[in-house]
Design an enzyme around this catalytic site. Structure first.
Site, PDB file in Angstrom:
ATOM      1  N   LYS A   1     -52.304 104.283  55.816  1.00 48.10           N
ATOM      2  CA  LYS A   1     -53.745 104.080  55.892  1.00 48.10           C
ATOM      3  C   LYS A   1     -54.461 105.426  56.062  1.00 48.10           C
ATOM      4  O   LYS A   1     -55.400 105.748  55.353  1.00 48.10           O
ATOM      5  CB  LYS A   1     -54.061 103.149  57.062  1.00 48.10           C
ATOM      6  CG  LYS A   1     -55.527 102.942  57.278  1.00 48.10           C
ATOM      7  CD  LYS A   1     -55.783 102.151  58.538  1.00 48.10           C
ATOM      8  CE  LYS A   1     -57.239 102.303  58.926  1.00 48.10           C
ATOM      9  NZ  LYS A   1     -57.544 101.708  60.209  1.00 48.10           N
TER      10      LYS A   1
ATOM     11  N   GLU B   1     -44.578 111.358  59.944  1.00 57.08           N
ATOM     12  CA  GLU B   1     -43.320 110.801  59.431  1.00 57.08           C
ATOM     13  C   GLU B   1     -43.444 110.482  57.942  1.00 57.08           C
ATOM     14  O   GLU B   1     -42.615 110.882  57.126  1.00 57.08           O
ATOM     15  CB  GLU B   1     -42.961 109.496  60.176  1.00 57.08           C
ATOM     16  CG  GLU B   1     -42.509 109.673  61.598  1.00 57.08           C
ATOM     17  CD  GLU B   1     -43.651 109.539  62.582  1.00 57.08           C
ATOM     18  OE1 GLU B   1     -44.810 109.882  62.217  1.00 57.08           O
ATOM     19  OE2 GLU B   1     -43.398 109.129  63.730  1.00 57.08           O
TER      20      GLU B   1
ATOM     21  N   GLY C   1     -53.965  99.246  61.210  1.00 54.68           N
ATOM     22  CA  GLY C   1     -52.645  99.427  60.582  1.00 54.68           C
ATOM     23  C   GLY C   1     -51.743  98.212  60.762  1.00 54.68           C
ATOM     24  O   GLY C   1     -51.117  97.734  59.820  1.00 54.68           O
ATOM     25  N   ARG C   2     -51.697  97.689  61.992  1.00 55.12           N
ATOM     26  CA  ARG C   2     -50.784  96.570  62.257  1.00 55.12           C
ATOM     27  C   ARG C   2     -51.328  95.237  61.756  1.00 55.12           C
ATOM     28  O   ARG C   2     -50.716  94.190  61.953  1.00 55.12           O
ATOM     29  CB  ARG C   2     -50.433  96.512  63.743  1.00 55.12           C
ATOM     30  CG  ARG C   2     -51.623  96.512  64.670  1.00 55.12           C
ATOM     31  CD  ARG C   2     -51.221  96.811  66.110  1.00 55.12           C
ATOM     32  NE  ARG C   2     -52.385  96.980  66.970  1.00 55.12           N
ATOM     33  CZ  ARG C   2     -53.043  98.114  67.138  1.00 55.12           C
ATOM     34  NH1 ARG C   2     -52.666  99.197  66.484  1.00 55.12           N
ATOM     35  NH2 ARG C   2     -54.073  98.185  67.962  1.00 55.12           N
TER      36      ARG C   2
ATOM     37  N   GLU D   1     -48.697  97.147  70.592  1.00 51.81           N
ATOM     38  CA  GLU D   1     -49.622  98.225  70.246  1.00 51.81           C
ATOM     39  C   GLU D   1     -51.074  97.751  70.427  1.00 51.81           C
ATOM     40  O   GLU D   1     -51.976  98.549  70.639  1.00 51.81           O
ATOM     41  CB  GLU D   1     -49.382  98.711  68.805  1.00 51.81           C
ATOM     42  CG  GLU D   1     -49.865 100.140  68.593  1.00 51.81           C
ATOM     43  CD  GLU D   1     -49.524 100.712  67.217  1.00 51.81           C
ATOM     44  OE1 GLU D   1     -50.105 100.256  66.228  1.00 51.81           O
ATOM     45  OE2 GLU D   1     -48.680 101.632  67.135  1.00 51.81           O
TER      46      GLU D   1
ATOM     47  N   HIS E   1     -25.353  84.712  71.808  1.00 49.01           N
ATOM     48  CA  HIS E   1     -24.110  85.391  72.175  1.00 49.01           C
ATOM     49  C   HIS E   1     -24.380  86.821  72.630  1.00 49.01           C
ATOM     50  O   HIS E   1     -23.489  87.669  72.594  1.00 49.01           O
ATOM     51  CB  HIS E   1     -23.135  85.348  71.004  1.00 49.01           C
ATOM     52  CG  HIS E   1     -22.786  83.943  70.660  1.00 49.01           C
ATOM     53  ND1 HIS E   1     -21.755  83.260  71.268  1.00 49.01           N
ATOM     54  CD2 HIS E   1     -23.393  83.057  69.830  1.00 49.01           C
ATOM     55  CE1 HIS E   1     -21.722  82.026  70.796  1.00 49.01           C
ATOM     56  NE2 HIS E   1     -22.711  81.872  69.931  1.00 49.01           N
TER      57      HIS E   1
ATOM     58  N   LYS F   1     -47.481 112.511  69.705  1.00 50.30           N
ATOM     59  CA  LYS F   1     -47.669 113.203  68.421  1.00 50.30           C
ATOM     60  C   LYS F   1     -48.042 114.659  68.665  1.00 50.30           C
ATOM     61  O   LYS F   1     -47.513 115.565  68.027  1.00 50.30           O
ATOM     62  CB  LYS F   1     -48.822 112.551  67.642  1.00 50.30           C
ATOM     63  CG  LYS F   1     -48.507 111.268  66.953  1.00 50.30           C
ATOM     64  CD  LYS F   1     -49.677 110.947  66.018  1.00 50.30           C
ATOM     65  CE  LYS F   1     -49.760 109.466  65.703  1.00 50.30           C
ATOM     66  NZ  LYS F   1     -50.997 109.105  65.024  1.00 50.30           N
TER      67      LYS F   1
HETATM   68  O1  F6P Z   1     -48.352 103.995  65.573  1.00 50.77           O
HETATM   69  C1  F6P Z   1     -49.642 104.381  65.301  1.00 50.77           C
HETATM   70  C2  F6P Z   1     -50.088 103.951  63.945  1.00 50.77           C
HETATM   71  O2  F6P Z   1     -51.377 104.402  63.741  1.00 50.77           O
HETATM   72  C3  F6P Z   1     -50.007 102.441  63.704  1.00 50.77           C
HETATM   73  O3  F6P Z   1     -51.064 101.744  64.247  1.00 50.77           O
HETATM   74  C4  F6P Z   1     -49.930 102.393  62.229  1.00 50.77           C
HETATM   75  O4  F6P Z   1     -49.497 101.153  61.773  1.00 50.77           O
HETATM   76  C5  F6P Z   1     -48.945 103.503  61.957  1.00 50.77           C
HETATM   77  O5  F6P Z   1     -49.255 104.498  62.923  1.00 50.77           O
HETATM   78  C6  F6P Z   1     -48.993 104.085  60.580  1.00 50.77           C
HETATM   79  O6  F6P Z   1     -50.249 104.632  60.296  1.00 50.77           O
HETATM   80  P1  F6P Z   1     -50.655 105.026  58.829  1.00 50.77           P
HETATM   81  O7  F6P Z   1     -50.658 103.794  57.990  1.00 50.77           O
HETATM   82  O8  F6P Z   1     -52.020 105.616  58.949  1.00 50.77           O
HETATM   83  O9  F6P Z   1     -49.655 106.013  58.312  1.00 50.77           O
END
Ligand code: F6P
Length: 555
Positions: free
Chosen positions: A209, A215, A270-271, A356, A387, A515
């Site tokens: 987003k 990452e 995002g979530r 979150e 189990h 971060k």
């Molecule tokens: O973990 C933080 C966060 O902003 C989440 O809310 C989101 O889903 C994820 O990182 C990935 O964010 P992006 O889609 O901006 O890469």
């Protein structure tokens, strides 16, 4: 909206504490004895979801006051604000409108007075055209071969939603492409995925987003380097890389052509973004029609949520049960137990959605909450969990309320697997509720048994506390529609709880500090500098890394 009294000082909070004291003396089994209609009274069926709430430490008076608590917290007014696109995510000054992503074409969801539903459908149409072109073979790889692998690179909401949906809808795969998901910074995940990819037939989706997530960007660069090395010509990137982002400029800076950037909006968290073009990998895997059915199922749950009185409103009831255990019974965790392998990623998905969103202590007014908020969410499929950790659920001194989730019919009817699995689910919910006391164990012993003495000796170990609450959510066969409804159910549950706790469920400041520190530590690690500026433990760990690492700059 009139100012509300602090939650913990309100009359209704006190009334609920009194209910808790009263109900602490009554076992769930006794509640069933007192009310032969309890199952009917405490179960609801909405669309394709059937939910049994009856195995809870709750009765009608307590539920009435939980509903009164929701009213006290102005839930109806907040729900209206959510629906009307008010910036209820106040710390980021944004509305929260993931429901608009699954709205029907004629509906209106407004942001600053502008109806966003037409834009949403335009983007869905763009997705549909892309899926059609890829499935038909019009859109091919640089060598002319068909694309048959899709690698989604994203993390958090840009990974968990599409990953869950593609795996849950395995029976609906069209066979055109196989989806793969790379989320972790760990190079192993990327390396092992690329090992099976052919650059001529692979499409990479960079799903972010913000398009600033470390990452995802790092992994995307790795994928791009790998691709160019294999394909030989950077010009081929256009056919093999697309992006999904609300930050189109950043995606283009990365080298993605504008036409290949699928849009999302900053009013989608995002979530909560599975329903947006973040679902592209899902649509490519199960077809656009099935993706639209997923949206339809979620939309039906929105309609139910916005239009149903609290007493029969599934997300509200689920939320109130959660509040009941978290705030009045000191339960700090809740387990998600899907008895369906197709839903094996559901606990992970709901973990992010819930933790979150509601893992926060600062209230909307900036003060610290004097009560507990979001619980720890964890879980695993049944019967695997039986189990592993069910021992803890049955015999530890910690009460963990659970959600059992199952589809009654399976896409994979193999001998009696399905009825055996379902029997296990019901057996567990029954055992958690009923338990077994010492008398019941002793009653089962026979003095003529040669092992009688030992059996007597271990009888206490064979007792079960019982009285452990559970919800059971049943669906017919897992379909795109009821999966959509199930996920939207939990989304609205989380919203309701956030309103009652008076927190903003839609920001995530708690991920920021790590971060910032990681960026600084990466610099220090690469250059072997400033180690002593860190605390002694951190400096010690850095020195040890430096001594042992074979992958970094200085030694
Ligand atoms: O973990 C933080 C966060 O902003 C989440 O809310 C989101 O889903 C994820 O990182 C990935 O964010 P992006 O889609 O901006 O890469």
């Amino acid at each position: 909206m009139e100012q509300r009294l602090p939650l913990e000082k309100s009359t209704v909070w006190n009334a609920l504490q009194a209910h808790r004291r009263r109900l602490a003396k009554i076992d769930i089994r006794e509640l069933f004895e007192q009310d032969p209609q309890r199952f009917e009274r405490f179960s609801e069926e909405v669309g394709e979801l059937f939910i049994d709430f009856s195995k809870n430490r709750i009765d009608a008076p307590a539920l009435n006051d939980l509903i009164a608590l929701a009213e006290h917290c102005h839930l109806p007014a907040w729900t209206q604000k959510l629906r009307d696109g008010h910036p209820i995510n106040h710390t980021e000054r944004r509305p929260v409108l993931h429901m608009a992503l699954r709205a029907a074409p004629g509906e209106t969801y407004s942001v600053d007075g502008r109806n966003v539903v037409p834009e949403v459908h335009a983007e869905l149409d763009k997705m549909a055209a892309f899926v059609e072109r890829l499935h038909s073979g019009e859109l091919r790889g640089y060598s002319g071969r068909r694309i048959c692998h899709v690698v989604n690179i994203g993390i958090g909401g840009s990974d968990l939603g599409p990953y869950l949906a593609t795996q849950s809808l395995r029976p609906y795969w069209t066979g055109h492409v196989e989806p793969h998901f790379v989320s972790n910074l760990d190079g192993a995940q990327m390396a092992l995925t690329l090992e099976h990819m052919d650059p001529e037939t692979t499409l990479f989706i960079i799903a972010s987003k913000s398009f600033t997530t470390l990452e995802t960007l790092y992994e995307a660069q790795t994928a791009r380097e790998w691709f160019i090395e294999q394909a030989g010509d950077p010009a081929h990137i256009g056919r093999h890389f697309v992006a999904i982002s609300s930050n189109v400029d950043k995606a283009m800076e990365f080298g993605i052509e504008e036409d290949n950037v699928f849009r999302m909006w900053d009013w989608v968290g995002g979530r909560y973004s599975l329903w947006s073009s973040i679902g592209l990998s899902v649509a490519l895997t199960v077809g656009m029609d099935n993706f639209r059915k997923l949206l339809k199922g979620a939309h039906d749950m929105d309609t139910h949520f916005f239009g149903t009185e609290f007493r029969h409103n599934l997300p509200v009831l689920m939320a109130l049960m959660g509040i009941w255990y978290r705030n009045f019974w000191d339960c700090c965790s809740t387990a998600i137990l899907p008895y369906d392998s197709l839903l094996h990623l559901l606990p992970n998905y709901l973990q992010q959605l819930d933790m979150e969103s509601n893992g926060k202590q600062i209230k909307r007014n900036g003060a610290r909450a004097n009560y507990c908020t979001g619980p720890i969410v964890w879980g695993e499929t049944g019967s695997n969990g039986q189990h592993a950790f069910f021992q803890f659920l049955h015999q530890s001194d910690t009460v963990v309320p659970v959600d059992f989730i199952a589809s009654i019919n399976t896409h994979y009817p193999l001998r009696d697997h399905q009825s055996l699995l379902f029997s296990n689910l019901i057996a567990q919910s029954e055992a958690l509720m009923k338990g077994r006391d010492l008398d019941a164990v002793l009653d089962g012993l026979s003095p003529t048994d040669p092992d009688y003495e030992h059996q007597q000796l271990i009888s206490r170990y064979r007792t079960f506390r019982g009285n452990t609450p559970s919800n059971t959510i049943l669906i017919d066969t897992l379909t795109p529609e009821n999966l959509g409804a199930l996920l939207a159910l939990y989304e609205h549950k989380v919203f309701v709880q956030g309103i009652i706790w008076n927190i903003n469920s839609f920001d995530q400041w708690g991920v920021e500090l790590g971060k910032e520190l990681a960026a600084r530590l990466q610099r220090d690690l690469l250059h072997g500098e400033h180690l002593e500026e860190h605390d002694p433990s951190t400096a010690g760990l850095l020195r040890h890394y430096f001594k042992v690492s074979r992958h970094n700059g200085k030694r």
